[in-house]
Write an enzyme that holds these catalytic residues in place. Structure first.
Site, short mmCIF file in Angstrom:
data_model
loop_
_atom_site.label_atom_id
_atom_site.label_comp_id
_atom_site.label_asym_id
_atom_site.label_seq_id
_atom_site.Cartn_x
_atom_site.Cartn_y
_atom_site.Cartn_z
N GLN A 1 -1.69 0.33 -5.30
CA GLN A 1 -2.70 0.03 -4.28
C GLN A 1 -2.86 1.23 -3.35
O GLN A 1 -1.88 1.81 -2.89
CB GLN A 1 -2.29 -1.20 -3.47
N ASP A 2 -4.15 1.63 -3.14
CA ASP A 2 -4.47 2.72 -2.20
C ASP A 2 -3.95 4.07 -2.68
O ASP A 2 -3.41 4.86 -1.89
CB ASP A 2 -3.91 2.41 -0.80
N ARG B 1 -15.52 -2.78 -3.53
CA ARG B 1 -15.81 -3.70 -2.45
C ARG B 1 -15.90 -2.88 -1.17
O ARG B 1 -15.23 -1.85 -1.03
CB ARG B 1 -14.76 -4.80 -2.34
N GLN C 1 0.84 -1.20 0.00
CA GLN C 1 0.00 0.00 0.00
C GLN C 1 0.88 1.25 0.00
O GLN C 1 1.87 1.31 0.75
CB GLN C 1 -0.91 0.01 1.22
N ASP D 1 -8.18 -1.17 -4.59
CA ASP D 1 -8.75 -0.21 -3.62
C ASP D 1 -8.13 1.18 -3.78
O ASP D 1 -7.85 1.87 -2.79
CB ASP D 1 -8.50 -0.70 -2.18
#
Length: 774
Positions: free
Chosen positions: A170-171, A247, A148, A192
């Protein structure tokens, strides 16, 4: 002494004695540099080499004008933190692709204590301050895939991001708290990469998947109405990527995709439950009218809602972001727009205007049942819909005359008229259903424009054919007759409805209850893209419009090129961009019954309610023949109009009243500013070269200040104008900083009119009277 002599002679001219004024001065040109409180340049040419240092220099300023930091192109390897006490900032780059803020921390990086930082302590940019705006920047976490790593974390409220890039894996974006508005941004990642508990609206953004995963992971609190809303966004990906729209990081996650274009990278089921079936009953996932191969099909999860029209109407940017304090980022943009220095800033506007391109697909209207001479509304609309569903292309109207009713353009469709093709609109009111529209600056439900588009992208009307609105003095034009003899018979049919609509706007009656159409007499406009982006109208001839001809509203990136407009009914304005941004009108002939070009931004209270200006508009190489004005600002201008460039135009007709016209009053209010005209040749006009009329219609009767300022005319000539200026203000209004340079005006025959005006200057100007005094 020459300068003083020129000023004295100029005063004599204003008194009505035409004279010649030509003087040289050594005065330096006025500096109109965009306001920047601090300049950051990596090469050392600014005030700071570090963005963080410029932020530290910002005052603690919770109210008043924002502190503006201009960032020059370069790569800035640093972390930037905006404290809660240092809100009210604007950080603006010159161009996102070349103005890059980057750093490389990830969750596994060790902190000063020797322990891993964890995700939340890795952002390249962290914003805790409120009321901050960022534009034209790239914000990147360069740590790469594998852990992340935040490009940005936000905890502040009322944050705005325009034309920015956010790059990570990611992130990428942690929107932790508060409200945020993203417009025309590009966001890249794979897992995400847009997550958090904030409320955020994404308008016309590009969401790019660098790998398989999940776009969103909202953690919206149960008591919070809104989470992430994506409107008119485009989802793209690298090859062979498969991903979910989202999600739920927390059980009540709220995410919606409205009218977005979804690529084949989106899995058929669309959404993931984070391996917790219990969340399927609590999440708030929804979609509405998405398009593309990734749009909802039979395999979509049943626990994500497909919104109906009534539900979707509630998901507006205003509803989502207004909160308890009524925050409107569009209104903030009106207050924060750049101030152009002059002609040197026109190119930056041109660079932003993107004419649409279309796939090489052909949809001939005859393949959908259109027959020459027969009404073919349904067939043409079927061709448009099929073209859109296929991913875009060209809907072709072949040679011949094709009667039709109202048509609705859709994203990625080019309505193309071949040579000698004519679309001819019929006067059958059943062919014009009710739509949401603006009529003379006030929102309402009324007859559909002849060609209408609502919240679409990449649309065009092109070709060498003719669009014939079919209006005559027995049909549409009879509702507000222009002929004085017909007006003597009594009030026009439209008067009662026009007055009612103005009253509805004044009293704030809900737009859904301002219903006209059948049984009423408000004429539709010809072409109206409403809340659209990337619009092209090119090559066609347009005749006999019921009312205004080309009327884009609340739209952006509009090109009108090589069009011929001939329409002489009442209120037959040629092109009226209203509350629009980034507009190019070029190589077009205007022969109209009203203003050739009239720039607008809403009328009275209703215009102030919407509160979106028209700005960044370029007019060049056009010919203006008949009309009330060549280029006009107003009178529906309550949302402000600014940043207009006019060059290399020809204006000449005894029936053309003014070349450059401003019309406003104390009921409209609004600021009209930053208008630059050069290299314009004016033959004959009936009233004046420049008209500023703040006594238009209601005149001084109202509580709102009308402002006209920073107007410049260079290299403008006229051969037969009664006067150079017809300028009328009222006590409390502002008319200021009007400049003429290197101009020549001949055939002046009447007294100049100037009332309640401030600074008017002339440099290198010649004024020749029609009759030379002995």
């Amino acid at each position: 002494m020459q300068t003083n002599r020129c000023r004295l002679v100029f005063l004599i001219v204003l008194a009505g004695i035409a004279s010649n004024c030509f003087a040289q001065t050594n005065r330096a040109p006025e500096d109109r540099t965009p306001p920047a409180d601090a300049v950051v340049a990596a090469d050392g040419s600014g005030d700071y080499t570090s963005i963080q240092d410029a932020v530290y220099a910002a005052p603690y300023r919770p109210a008043g004008p924002a502190w503006v930091i201009l960032v020059k192109p370069g790569t800035y390897n640093e972390r930037v933190y905006i404290q809660r006490e240092r809100g009210n900032l604007r950080i603006v780059g010159e161009e996102a692709s070349s103005t890059i803020l980057t750093y490389h921390l990830n969750a596994k990086s060790l902190g000063d204590d020797g322990q891993p930082l964890g995700t939340f302590r890795t952002p390249t940019l962290q914003v805790d301050g409120e009321r901050c705006e960022f534009a034209q920047l790239t914000i990147q976490n360069s740590a790469g895939p594998g852990s992340q790593a935040l490009a940005m974390r936000t905890d502040g409220d009322k944050l705005v991001f325009r034309d920015c890039q956010f790059l990570g894996w990611q992130d990428t974006l942690l929107l932790n708290r508060g409200r945020a508005y993203f417009e025309r941004c590009r966001i890249e990642g794979h897992v995400d990469f847009i997550f958090g508990a904030a409320t955020a609206w994404f308008e016309a953004c590009d969401i790019h998947l660098r790998g398989s995963g999940y776009i969103t992971a909202a953690s919206t609190p149960q008591e919070q109405s809104y989470g992430f809303v994506f409107h008119r966004c485009r989802v793209t990906s690298e090859p062979d990527v498969r991903a979910y729209l989202g999600r739920p990081w927390r059980s009540h996650a709220m995410t919606c995709f409205l009218q977005c274009e979804l690529s084949e990278s989106i899995r058929p089921e669309g959404w993931h439950n984070w391996s917790d079936p219990a969340r399927e009953s609590t999440v708030r996932y929804s979609e509405y009218q998405n398009s593309g191969p990734g749009a909802a099909g039979e395999e979509r999860v049943t626990w994500a809602t497909q919104l109906n029209n009534d539900q979707a109407e509630q998901l507006t940017m205003t509803n989502v972001l207004s909160g308890d304090d009524g925050w409107n980022p569009e209104a903030d943009r009106a207050k924060a727009s750049f101030t152009p220095r002059g002609w040197s800033d026109m190119q930056s506007v041109l660079d932003r205007i993107e004419a649409p391109t279309f796939p090489n697909r052909r949809f001939d209207i005859t393949q959908y049942g259109a027959k020459l001479g027969e009404r073919c509304t349904a067939a043409i609309q079927q061709a448009i819909d099929a073209c859109h569903e296929a991913g875009g292309g060209r809907v072709v109207v072949p040679a011949g005359t094709w009667p039709t009713g109202a048509l609705v353009l859709r994203s990625n469709v080019n309505l193309h008229l071949e040579q000698q093709a004519t679309l001819e609109w019929v006067f059958d009111l059943d062919e014009y259903p009710l739509v949401f529209t603006r009529w003379e600056g006030t929102e309402c439900m009324n007859y559909s424009p002849l060609i209408y588009a609502f919240e679409q992208q990449n649309i065009a009307i092109t070709g060498q054919g003719t669009l014939d609105g079919g209006a005559t003095h027995e049909t549409w034009w009879a509702w507000n007759p222009k002929d004085p003899a017909l007006r003597k018979r009594g009030p026009a049919l439209q008067v009662k409805d026009r007055n009612a609509l103005v009253e509805y706007g004044t009293t704030g009656k809900p737009v859904s209850e301002r219903v006209f159409g059948a049984g009423h007499y408000l004429r539709p406009n010809f072409i109206q893209p409403y809340r659209c982006q990337n619009v092209l109208i090119e090559g066609v001839t347009i005749v006999r419009s019921p009312m205004w001809v080309i009327h884009p509203v609340l739209s952006q990136s509009i090109t009108v090129r090589g069009v011929t407009i001939e329409s002489h009914g009442a209120n037959s304005d040629g092109c009226d961009p209203e509350s629009c941004r980034d507009v190019l009108i070029e190589d077009t002939l205007f022969d109209t019954g009203d203003d050739c070009i009239a720039i607008k931004s809403g009328r009275n209270n209703d215009g102030r309610r919407v509160d979106v200006p028209s700005e960044n508009i370029i007019v060049r190489r056009c010919t203006m023949k008949d009309g009330h004005g060549g280029v006009v600002l107003g009178s529906e201008c309550s949302g402000d109009i600014r940043n207009v460039w006019v060059e290399d135009c020809q204006m000449d007709s005894p029936h053309l009243d003014r070349a450059l016209r401003f019309k406003n009053n104390a009921e409209r209010g609004g600021v009209l500013e930053n208008v630059f005209m050069r290299n314009v040749q004016i033959g004959q006009v009936a009233e004046a070269v420049l008209t500023i009329d703040l006594l238009y219609e209601e005149g001084p009767n109202g509580p709102h200040q009308a402002i006209v300022r920073n107007i410049e005319l260079q290299n403008v000539t006229s051969t037969a104008s009664p006067r150079v200026m017809y300028v009328r203000g009222y006590e409390g209004a502002i008319i200021d900083n009007i400049r003429f340079a290197n101009c020549e005006f001949a055939g002046i025959s009447a007294t100049e009119v100037i009332e309640h005006a401030g600074s008017i200057s002339m440099e290198h100007v010649t004024i020749r009277p029609q009759k030379t005094p002995r």
